[in-house]
Every structure is written in C-alpha cells, then in structure tokens.
Design a protein around this motif. Sequence first.
Motif, PDB file in Angstrom:
ATOM      1  N   ASP A   1       6.161  96.304  55.310  1.00  0.00           N
ATOM      2  CA  ASP A   1       6.152  96.790  53.928  1.00  0.00           C
ATOM      3  C   ASP A   1       4.875  96.332  53.210  1.00  0.00           C
ATOM      4  O   ASP A   1       4.863  96.217  51.991  1.00  0.00           O
ATOM      5  CB  ASP A   1       7.408  96.313  53.175  1.00  0.00           C
ATOM      6  CG  ASP A   1       7.504  94.795  53.070  1.00  0.00           C
ATOM      7  OD1 ASP A   1       6.714  94.076  53.719  1.00  0.00           O
ATOM      8  OD2 ASP A   1       8.392  94.310  52.336  1.00  0.00           O
TER       9      ASP A   1
ATOM     10  N   ASP B   1       0.115 101.808  64.323  1.00  0.00           N
ATOM     11  CA  ASP B   1       0.873 101.725  63.076  1.00  0.00           C
ATOM     12  C   ASP B   1       2.031 102.702  63.137  1.00  0.00           C
ATOM     13  O   ASP B   1       1.808 103.906  63.312  1.00  0.00           O
ATOM     14  CB  ASP B   1      -0.006 102.121  61.885  1.00  0.00           C
ATOM     15  CG  ASP B   1      -1.209 101.208  61.732  1.00  0.00           C
ATOM     16  OD1 ASP B   1      -1.005  99.987  61.685  1.00  0.00           O
ATOM     17  OD2 ASP B   1      -2.343 101.717  61.671  1.00  0.00           O
ATOM     18  N   ILE B   2       3.248 102.225  63.001  1.00  0.00           N
ATOM     19  CA  ILE B   2       4.338 103.174  62.773  1.00  0.00           C
ATOM     20  C   ILE B   2       4.367 103.443  61.271  1.00  0.00           C
ATOM     21  O   ILE B   2       4.113 104.549  60.835  1.00  0.00           O
ATOM     22  CB  ILE B   2       5.673 102.681  63.353  1.00  0.00           C
ATOM     23  CG1 ILE B   2       5.553 102.631  64.885  1.00  0.00           C
ATOM     24  CG2 ILE B   2       6.820 103.617  62.931  1.00  0.00           C
ATOM     25  CD1 ILE B   2       6.766 102.144  65.621  1.00  0.00           C
ATOM     26  N   THR B   3       4.608 102.445  60.475  1.00  0.00           N
ATOM     27  CA  THR B   3       4.401 102.601  59.032  1.00  0.00           C
ATOM     28  C   THR B   3       4.208 101.238  58.387  1.00  0.00           C
ATOM     29  O   THR B   3       4.736 100.234  58.872  1.00  0.00           O
ATOM     30  CB  THR B   3       5.566 103.335  58.339  1.00  0.00           C
ATOM     31  OG1 THR B   3       5.233 103.494  56.937  1.00  0.00           O
ATOM     32  CG2 THR B   3       6.872 102.556  58.409  1.00  0.00           C
ATOM     33  N   HIS B   4       3.433 101.224  57.315  1.00  0.00           N
ATOM     34  CA  HIS B   4       3.343 100.041  56.449  1.00  0.00           C
ATOM     35  C   HIS B   4       3.938 100.348  55.077  1.00  0.00           C
ATOM     36  O   HIS B   4       3.792  99.559  54.149  1.00  0.00           O
ATOM     37  CB  HIS B   4       1.888  99.579  56.337  1.00  0.00           C
ATOM     38  CG  HIS B   4       1.325  99.196  57.667  1.00  0.00           C
ATOM     39  ND1 HIS B   4       1.757  98.092  58.346  1.00  0.00           N
ATOM     40  CD2 HIS B   4       0.423  99.803  58.459  1.00  0.00           C
ATOM     41  CE1 HIS B   4       1.124  98.031  59.516  1.00  0.00           C
ATOM     42  NE2 HIS B   4       0.307  99.053  59.601  1.00  0.00           N
ATOM     43  N   GLU B   5       4.605 101.503  54.982  1.00  0.00           N
ATOM     44  CA  GLU B   5       5.110 101.982  53.692  1.00  0.00           C
ATOM     45  C   GLU B   5       6.614 101.797  53.552  1.00  0.00           C
ATOM     46  O   GLU B   5       7.261 102.519  52.782  1.00  0.00           O
ATOM     47  CB  GLU B   5       4.747 103.457  53.518  1.00  0.00           C
ATOM     48  CG  GLU B   5       3.275 103.789  53.633  1.00  0.00           C
ATOM     49  CD  GLU B   5       2.415 103.153  52.574  1.00  0.00           C
ATOM     50  OE1 GLU B   5       2.897 102.963  51.443  1.00  0.00           O
ATOM     51  OE2 GLU B   5       1.254 102.824  52.881  1.00  0.00           O
ATOM     52  N   ILE B   6       7.194 100.857  54.319  1.00  0.00           N
ATOM     53  CA  ILE B   6       8.587 100.526  54.054  1.00  0.00           C
ATOM     54  C   ILE B   6       8.683 100.094  52.586  1.00  0.00           C
ATOM     55  O   ILE B   6       7.809  99.375  52.092  1.00  0.00           O
ATOM     56  CB  ILE B   6       9.044  99.374  54.989  1.00  0.00           C
ATOM     57  CG1 ILE B   6       8.958  99.808  56.464  1.00  0.00           C
ATOM     58  CG2 ILE B   6      10.438  98.866  54.631  1.00  0.00           C
ATOM     59  CD1 ILE B   6       9.899 100.932  56.865  1.00  0.00           C
TER      60      ILE B   6
ATOM     61  N   ILE C   1      13.773 103.069  60.471  1.00  0.00           N
ATOM     62  CA  ILE C   1      12.510 103.636  60.989  1.00  0.00           C
ATOM     63  C   ILE C   1      12.277 103.148  62.424  1.00  0.00           C
ATOM     64  O   ILE C   1      11.886 103.926  63.302  1.00  0.00           O
ATOM     65  CB  ILE C   1      11.336 103.238  60.065  1.00  0.00           C
ATOM     66  CG1 ILE C   1      11.468 103.890  58.680  1.00  0.00           C
ATOM     67  CG2 ILE C   1       9.983 103.552  60.706  1.00  0.00           C
ATOM     68  CD1 ILE C   1      11.275 105.386  58.653  1.00  0.00           C
TER      69      ILE C   1
END
Lengths: 264, 264, 264
Positions: free
Chosen positions: C11, C37-42, C53
């Motif tokens: 996150d 990167d899967i996501t940093h927008e958790i 996710i």
Amino acid sequence: MERGVITLITDFGTKDSYTGVLKGVILGINPMVRLVDITHEISPQDIFEAGFILNNSYKFFPEGTIHLVVVDPGVGSKRKAILMKAGDYLFIGPDNGAFSFIYESERIDKIVELINNKYFLPFISNTFQGRDIFAPAAAYLSRGTPLEDFGESCNEVVKFDIPKPEIKKGEINGVVLHVDRFGNLISNIPEVLFRKLVGKGKHEVSIGGKALGNIKVSYSEVKEEEEAVALFGSTGYLEVSVRDQDARERPNLNKGNIIKVVHK
Amino acid sequence: MERGVITLITDFGTKDSYTGVLKGVILGINPMVRLVDITHEISPQDIFEAGFILNNSYKFFPEGTIHLVVVDPGVGSKRKAILMKAGDYLFIGPDNGAFSFIYESERIDKIVELINNKYFLPFISNTFQGRDIFAPAAAYLSRGTPLEDFGESCNEVVKFDIPKPEIKKGEINGVVLHVDRFGNLISNIPEVLFRKLVGKGKHEVSIGGKALGNIKVSYSEVKEEEEAVALFGSTGYLEVSVRDQDARERPNLNKGNIIKVVHK
Amino acid sequence: MERGVITLITDFGTKDSYTGVLKGVILGINPMVRLVDITHEISPQDIFEAGFILNNSYKFFPEGTIHLVVVDPGVGSKRKAILMKAGDYLFIGPDNGAFSFIYESERIDKIVELINNKYFLPFISNTFQGRDIFAPAAAYLSRGTPLEDFGESCNEVVKFDIPKPEIKKGEINGVVLHVDRFGNLISNIPEVLFRKLVGKGKHEVSIGGKALGNIKVSYSEVKEEEEAVALFGSTGYLEVSVRDQDARERPNLNKGNIIKVVHK
C-alpha cells in the motif's frame, strides 16, 4: 556489456508515453541494464520534491547505480545538462537544483556538463530532453563510457536552499518538507539533532500550534483512534502522523507547517 | 531462449491484479524476456487513446520489440485477436482499431489471426483474454515461435479514421487529440506540414477561437505566467501549453478543441 | 546466483520513494532477481484487499515465485514477520491475515517466523520494516537461503474470516468483496458452486434488491447501454458490471452489496 542499474525519478506521470519512451531509448543502447522506477509522480515541475525523494532513496541502491532525475521546467532554455559522480553513485539530469541534497551530503568527485552530442539522440527537441539527452547519456554511462567523454568539467551548479531547523533557547523549530501517501508529515528535524540536544530529557512536540505530547517510538503506541503522533520515521526525520487517517484531512496539518520541539 | 522486449499498453490500471497477472503468465512462458510498461492508464475502453499512445512510443524501442496493446471493450464477442509484423516491430492485441496509426505509417508485412490454441492458456475466459490469449501469444512470439504457427493470415482488419488537419485558403485547421499529464494539448498538425505550407512566413495560431500569437520554439520563450503558448512538441505535432498551469483548468481548452493556424 | 521472481503487493503508492527503496535493497542482495509489481495501490492499511489481490494473482506466476506482501498497519508492534512455503510458491510479509486466502486454498508446507537478523538490514526502524526486514529476507530467499535459516517454525498465525456465500432454499446469497478499476463488482460466489446448485436451471440474479435477470456469458451479450449485467468474471466468481459505465456511479452498487442468485 555492463549490466548495472538505472533508477528513474520524473514528473512524467504514468498515463502518457513519456516514461515508456525513456526506457525504450535506454534499452536500445544498453539492452542489459536494469531499470527501476522510483517515481514518475513528482508534482509537475516540483524540483524540490524530486530532490527530496532522491535523497530518501539513492543510498539504498547498489554501488554504481545511475540515478536519472528528470524534472525539467527549464527544458529548451539554457539550463545545463549534467552528469555527476558523487559518493558511490552517479547522477544525471538537468542542472536545476534537484541534486541540492546530494551536494550537501556526498563527496562530489566530478561534475560534467553533457555537451558531446555523440551520446544524444540525433534530433534534440526543445520539450523532451529526457528522451533526447538524459536517457541516452544514462544508457551510455551504464555501458561504461567514461565521464570525461560526455563533456567538460563543470564547477558551478544550481543549488537551492534546504530549510534547516532553527535552534534557540531549548527549542527546535522545523518545517514539514513532504507529505507522503499515508498522510505522514515529514519534517526536516533529524533524529541525531534531537538526540544531541534533548537526549532522554522531557520534551513536547507541537505542529501548527497544536500540542502532540512527547515523541513516540512507533505507531502502535497511539491509543485513541485519530490521535496525532510525532515519531522518527524511516528516513531519520521527525514525522507527524494521524493514526488511521490521512493527516492532510485534519485542519492545519500540511506541507510547510512549523513543527516545534520544546525541551523542558 | 530469446531475451527480447515486450511492452504493455492497457486500460487495466494499477490497483487491481490484472497487469501483474499478464506479467506472471508471460514470465511462465519466457522467463528471460524483458517487460516494459508503457502505460496501464488508458482511459477505460478508449481504443483511440491506446492507438495514440502506441504511435508516440513504439519507434523508440529496439528493433524486434513486441508491442502488446490490450484495450478490449469487445472481449468475449467475435472481434478477432491479431498479431502483426509491421516495419521493425511486432504488435499483438484485439482487432478493434488500436493499430490504426500503425496501418497508416508502417509497411505491414503480415497480419495473422490468433487461432491456434496451443499458444493460449488452457481455459479461455470471456472477460480477460489479455491473460488467456494475448499475453501467452506475446510470450511465445518472444521465444521465437514463427508468426505462421499462431493462425491464418488475415487481410481485413478494423481501422478507425484518424482526424487529419484540413487545409484551405492559407489556413490549417487541426484538432486536439490528446491532453497529457502536464495539460499540454496535442494536436494533429504535424510540423512538416506547417514547414511546407507556412515555412518562415508570418502566422497566427488560435485555439477554440482564442488567439495565441505565433508558434514558439520552447516553453522558456513565454514571458508572462499563465500565458498560453503554441509550439511543436516532442512528437512532432503542434501543441498548446499554458506555462505553469494545466491547460484543462482554463476555460475552453480541452480534447476535441479546434486549433487553427492562419498564414498571413 | 538464482534468478527467480519476486512480486510486490503493498500500500506504499507510487508517489513516494518507498517502493523504489524496497527494490534497491533487494537488488543490492540479489542483482539477478526479477521484480514484478502486482500493485502498490492497495488502499492504505487494507489487509483484506491485499489478500484478495494476492489470491487473484499468485497462481499465474512461475513455480517458486516469491510473493512479498507488505501492508503493515501493525509495524513496530509485536506482530510477527513470517515467511511461508505453500503449494508451489513462497510468501513473505507481516503476520496480519493478508495470507488468509492462501491458508484456505493451498497446502501449507512450512511457516517460519523471521527472527535471524543476519538477513535483516543492520538498523531496523519502527515504521518501515518492508525495507528493513521483508525486502532483505525476500532477496536472500531468492538467492537460495533455506527457510530454516530465517527463524523458528511458527504454527499460530493470524487469519481473518473470508465471507462465504450462504445457501438456503434455492438461494445463494453472496457479497461484493472488491470493486475493480472498471467498476466491476466482484462477489464471493464461485462459478463451481453455481454450476452445482443451479446448473442449467432457470435463475435470477439481484444486487441490493435490484433484479438483473439471468447470468450472461460475456459483456457483449448486453444490448442496451448502461444495463447492469451479471456474469462469471476472470477470477471464477460472479461479477456485476454496468456496460460502458463504472458500476459505483450507479446508486446502491458498491463493495459490501448483497448479491443474490435465486434458483427458480
């Protein structure tokens, strides 16, 4: 061919093709180099923010990493393009002050002005020199091209003032330099300064006039929800956080706020 | 195994797992390939924007780069899945017009419809064929699988009209095709057309009826803050920018605006 | 040195230096590993979202992939730091429930508490253990350090309840667990459950009390613009979408909504 790492800090955002183009240009020159995005979300043309983010990250990369910083409001003007060896790292970008933190904290071995167009793209635009000058220079540098080949040594560079905390009569007065994604307000008061002046003594922190009590060790010390807390963050500077809430949503908490530590 | 580069243009955003999944699938098939995000922030289902971003970036990558473009409002319908060799590059994606700019500007060597399910994931969903069809095909292609193995040659593809500037009586009438992160309004008027028709002659630019004076060379020529300026941008097209301000915050400046160049 | 893949779910966002720093630390220890990167927008501190996710993405990566999941509201408290081998994958992160989906669906081979500070950075902050503990552990793991070397086996871990659909009298009652970028509302009703209970029988879906008709096969079956549609999405769960519109812009459509399937 050298492998190496090139990091990227820009204000290009991620919705346009600009960062992809930078990477394409670099990979065309050195297909082996590793590219790491630090951020492309610098506020448009905010040189100070770029310098701040660079300062918080550059040391965590392997020795020899090339840090490419392109926030370039003066593109197309006569601002210089520079390449620098400082400490264990290399830095490339427009000469506009984004390296000010580096000038303060590192041994500067050499600064070169990028003028040898052998290491540029064939056509230099007036609006996107990240693509035309900085990306190719970083790529050639990662391939082992010596600094001297890029241009002449350069001694005068642009530096901006980095606000320093003021110390007077048992008070440390700092300022919020950055607000991160979580709403943590990051000040310019280093833990080492606090340890030296206050040590284990009694003290009180306030921000924008609001009292926060003493400095805590971790977020988990905060008892009540939404209570503001002061602690030393991961960068070694005093931060103010509001538990489970973005600090910017609280009145009077934002970038530029005065943070005061009073030694009692 | 070939190394190579696969670039990604999608509207999947970066908050979900979709782009990570694409990359996982590709790396499972070719662990050596290099993946470069151009953008995942295409406006949802905006095929034209995908085509525009692709057109601004594909040429800056090394020869042989595979450009994967998945903006796919027709997923699960009968729209075709295609693979194309054009100029020095390879392109993969749904056949929905996103390659229209490529059809105009490149020599098209071969277009193949992806039908050989040997190169798909075992189960094909009706909602995420980026994962099930396009990512695996791109990965196999990067490993050197010949185009012919993916399916039959395909001659009819979907093309959309790319708005062209109109020329009449000393006027060039263009339109704003894209607004970038900085608020630069990028038109469809190429510099080469302007050079040919106006050259070094006197001229006047207007956007949405508002006069902007003549075309400048760089942002730094603008004297007063917040003055709108017209110049040729890094993609070779006429752009309108507002110094130190997002052009979209000014009334009457947006995508679809008419930009007029009058030769006096 | 092993190559391998480390994926990242955090996150931390992409505007600060946090994710860049994680990568720098990892590359300093294993310059050969591949980072995805899967996501940093958790959503900040949303452990459930991180778990969701992760669950949708981890299986699409090559066997042996290390999944690093750092959403860490308890950083600096006594929450454990863990490393797990489960099925074909490795998982690292704070022990706060983010691996709950994995505990349910995979064979858990071993869970180790990270306590050997030989594999940490020299200084452990109280606010950024992603950098100080998790990133270095992931990097050493990718170099082949055996699980046992990181610490003691650990049997008690934090699990949160994953809402399950309720089945009664020919009805399946599920709930919306996630809303993706396109506004698709993803429920917890698996296609396999529906096939078993309803099969090819007549049925009716409703969300928040609003009737949607039967389950469709793909978006393209929807005739009128802006009609809401229920279908099985790419993750194998029932989703509700509004064609050409973000479902969250419709009243009564959001995370937490009840989705009901009635078998007639």
